[in-house]
Design a protein around this motif. Structure first.
Motif, PDB file in Angstrom:
ATOM      1  N   GLY A  88       0.783  -1.227   0.000  1.00 17.66           N
ATOM      2  CA  GLY A  88       0.000   0.000   0.000  1.00 17.66           C
ATOM      3  C   GLY A  88       0.813   1.273   0.000  1.00 17.66           C
ATOM      4  N   CYS A  89       1.992   1.267   0.610  1.00 17.98           N
ATOM      5  CA  CYS A  89       2.786   2.495   0.628  1.00 17.98           C
ATOM      6  C   CYS A  89       3.253   2.875  -0.775  1.00 17.98           C
ATOM      7  N   TYR A 102       4.794   2.268   6.123  1.00 16.25           N
ATOM      8  CA  TYR A 102       5.752   1.854   5.099  1.00 16.25           C
ATOM      9  C   TYR A 102       6.216   0.437   5.429  1.00 16.25           C
ATOM     10  N   ASP A 103       5.752  -0.537   4.641  1.00 17.71           N
ATOM     11  CA  ASP A 103       6.103  -1.937   4.869  1.00 17.71           C
ATOM     12  C   ASP A 103       7.325  -2.317   4.036  1.00 17.71           C
ATOM     13  N   VAL A 104       8.216  -3.065   4.666  1.00 16.01           N
ATOM     14  CA  VAL A 104       9.464  -3.494   4.023  1.00 16.01           C
ATOM     15  C   VAL A 104       9.413  -4.999   3.797  1.00 16.01           C
ATOM     16  N   THR A 183      -4.229  -5.983  -7.378  1.00 15.28           N
ATOM     17  CA  THR A 183      -3.122  -5.670  -8.293  1.00 15.28           C
ATOM     18  C   THR A 183      -2.385  -4.412  -7.866  1.00 15.28           C
ATOM     19  N   ILE A 184      -3.123  -3.443  -7.351  1.00 19.49           N
ATOM     20  CA  ILE A 184      -2.489  -2.168  -6.980  1.00 19.49           C
ATOM     21  C   ILE A 184      -1.651  -2.304  -5.711  1.00 19.49           C
ATOM     22  N   ARG A 230     -10.934  -4.825   3.300  1.00 21.19           N
ATOM     23  CA  ARG A 230      -9.752  -4.084   2.872  1.00 21.19           C
ATOM     24  C   ARG A 230     -10.017  -3.369   1.553  1.00 21.19           C
ATOM     25  N   GLY A 231     -10.721  -4.039   0.656  1.00 16.13           N
ATOM     26  CA  GLY A 231     -11.059  -3.419  -0.621  1.00 16.13           C
ATOM     27  C   GLY A 231     -11.968  -2.215  -0.442  1.00 16.13           C
TER      28      GLY A 231
END
Length: 649
Positions: A88-89, A102-104, A183-184, A230-231
């Motif tokens: 998502g970030c 911010y996911d790594v 997809t996004i 979530r969508g």
């Protein structure tokens, strides 16, 4: 709708720079379709469109990454592991939005990640991740290896369909992207090369603001029904629409959401309500018949309101959610107790309609933090202009403060009863609210229930402290809740005695105070920390300064002697009128002050000289130059007077 069209226009301009030349030279794109069969999944891989996009063309560079996330990325990369921002970030950065977090993701396994950081723990059973603590932030780090192990059967199918001659790094990223929800959300961003990797046509869907599941929607939502929520959350916040098959699957499988455990329901609803998209989220939940699983009382209220009026924005609930969204956002979220308290307040009004003036006093006291000040403001500003049905029963200004206090206390008690009903297992309303959260929300209204007439916690600042608000600080939440209610019942205007009326400028009364108020509590704490840090730095340099001070005293003795020699010359000048004499006296005083400036200049010069020998010679030169200039100006005073401050320029 206008907001959505504006967003689309903005995206089109950002994507104009994307050309066919930005595709991978080896022309690989796993734009595949998965079709359900009785025994397995049949993958059809179209190896034509894997993309890598220069992030600079979208206005993205590594400077947008917060320092804690950047530290994690860099440490992992320096240890020889690949590390990327994912999910998502990256999506939000492409859309020029502020990410929630911010996911790594990294090629290191979780144990290797944990060894790289002092404060790090592995959490989660089904999908374990590392939580890395950097300063005051927590960065979630996942591993490519974890996802691969979790779906070994699918991995075998994916590997059998992998394009021949594929780069190993591309293969690792592609395999991971196949296990994501939309997809996004399957984009990877390498901040070191400033490249965005797209393996699922996610950039195309972002360009059209279309939300599409990565695998067929029915299969995706059956694998994890929380993806439905979530969508809806993503669509509400970003103004996106669903693909046809995704929308159909949401409608057909909406009842599966009821099976989610309480903690998951609470987490998903909090993401919808606390980050600036509460109003649109509630609208989407209602449209897809999901609101009854979360807010059944409010769903019934909205259905009844819709059947009686065509003006959607006349609903008090939606007005309050709109004002909530104006105050919070992804980078300034609120704790869940704010929206839970807001919903409980509204439910109390629907169940027991109140006089508008009582609501004015109720909200004013919460906002101002003082009973007397809240009542005074309500008497000065409350007007019979509120037209909310069924929440408002009428308007009648109550003369007696005792009677008013009793009615406000009664309303606060009704709100607390609604909160207690949320966490009651036998009640059908919002049973996913924990008892701990319910108890915290009740604390917000305790001040209106217990000894209301002596309540005095007057705020020193009308600025929202978002750090405290996000931590669930009760006084801060109480203040913001009062602010939202006041804005709702006043048509957007609210305030207190200390506020400046800026209606002539077209601004809400509250905004002017927030711009000119005292520092926030968390800011004061930060300033105290910086002050301590500076004191430590000063102590570290104290020894060097002591040595320089001894040298300075010796030189200043000689300088004072030179100054005393100049005084007779100044006194032996021709006589002058009284006024000019007074002026000269002031100038002499300026000379002394100027020598103090010279003293400071000398100290600064000393600190910048590394060796004592050089320090002595430079000090003598500075003092000699200053004294010579002083002699020249005294001798030339009559012919060309000028300010003595010019000596030290």
């Amino acid at each position: 709708m206008a907001t959505i069209f504006k967003a689309k226009d903005g995206l089109l301009s950002r994507f104009k720079s994307l050309t066919w030349s930005q595709r991978f030279s080896h022309s690989l794109q796993p734009q595949f379709s998965r079709e359900m069969s009785s025994s397995s999944l049949n993958y059809k891989v179209d190896v034509s469109k894997w993309r890598k996009v220069n992030a600079k063309t979208l206005g993205i560079n590594s400077s947008v990454i917060p320092l804690p996330s950047w530290i994690v990325l860099k440490i992992l990369r320096n240890k020889g592991f690949q590390s990327y921002l994912v999910g998502g970030c990256v999506r939000d950065l492409v859309l020029n939005k502020i990410p929630k977090d911010y996911d790594v993701i990294t090629t290191a396994n979780l144990k290797q990640v944990r060894r790289q950081f002092h404060r790090c723990e592995i959490v989660g059973r089904r999908f374990p991740i590392c939580r890395v603590h950097i300063k005051d932030s927590v960065i979630e780090v996942s591993s490519f290896e974890t996802v691969a192990k979790h779906a070994e059967g699918k991995e075998e199918i994916l590997l059998s369909q992998a394009p021949h001659g594929c780069d190993e790094k591309d293969l690792i990223r592609w395999r991971n992207s196949m296990h994501r929800d939309f997809t996004i959300n399957s984009l990877f961003y390498d901040p070191f090369l400033n490249i965005i990797y797209d393996y699922t046509n996610g950039m195309t869907d972002l360009r059209s603001l279309k939300l599409r599941t990565l695998i067929p929607a029915y299969l995706s939502f059956k694998e994890d029904c929380a993806r439905i929520l979530r969508g809806l959350r993503i669509a509400a916040r970003l103004g996106m629409s669903f693909s046809k098959d995704t929308e159909t699957a949401i409608r057909d499988l909406s009842s599966s959401v009821e099976k989610l455990d309480k903690s998951r329901k609470m987490m998903e609803l909090n993401y919808m309500m606390s980050y600036g998209a509460a109003e649109t989220s509630v609208c989407l939940l209602r449209r897809y018949k999901l609101l009854k699983f979360f807010l059944p009382f409010h769903e019934a209220y909205l259905d009844e309101q819709a059947s009686e009026t065509t003006v959607h924005n006349s609903m008090m609930l939606m007005k309050m959610l709109f004002n909530l969204d104006k105050l919070v956002s992804c980078d300034r979220p609120a704790d869940c107790i704010l929206w839970v308290g807001l919903l409980a307040f509204h439910q109390a009004l629907v169940s027991n309609p109140q006089d508008a003036f009582v609501i004015w006093v109720f909200a004013s006291v919460l906002y101002n933090g003082k009973w007397e000040e809240g009542v005074k403001f309500a008497r000065e500003h409350a007007k019979d202009q509120v037209n909310f049905v069924p929440e408002i029963s009428g308007f009648s200004e109550i003369e007696s403060d005792e009677e008013l206090a009793a009615k406000v206390t009664e309303l606060a008690s009704l709100v607390q009863d609604c909160v207690n009903g949320f966490s009651n297992e036998t009640n059908s309303y919002m049973v996913f609210i924990s008892k701990k959260i319910g108890a915290d929300v009740c604390q917000i209204f305790d001040v209106l229930v217990n000894s209301i007439e002596i309540y005095d916690k007057r705020r020193k600042s009308f600025m929202i402290d978002y750090y405290l608000l996000g931590k669930g600080h009760i006084p801060e939440t109480r203040f913001v809740l009062g602010k939202i209610i006041l804005k709702t019942i006043s048509g957007g205007h609210a305030g207190g005695e200390r506020e400046v009326d800026e209606e002539k400028n077209g601004k809400w009364l509250l905004d002017s105070v927030e711009k000119s108020c005292h520092p926030r509590p968390s800011d004061l704490a930060k300033n105290e920390f910086l002050s301590k840090k500076n004191r430590k730095h000063s102590l570290a340099n104290s020894d060097m300064e002591a040595n320089l001070e001894r040298t300075k005293k010796k030189k200043l003795a000689g300088k004072n002697h030179s100054l005393s020699e100049l005084e007779p010359n100044m006194n032996n000048q021709d006589e002058v009128p009284k006024e000019e004499s007074n002026q000269k006296g002031k100038e002499h005083q300026n000379v002394a002050e100027s020598f103090q400036l010279a003293k400071e200049d000398t100290r600064i010069t000393q600190e910048n000289i590394p060796e004592k020998k050089d320090c002595h010679s430079s000090l003598e030169e500075v003092i000699s130059k200053k004294i010579n200039k002083l002699k020249d100006v005294v001798n030339e005073k009559k012919s060309s007077p000028r300010p003595l401050s010019s000596l030290f320029r």
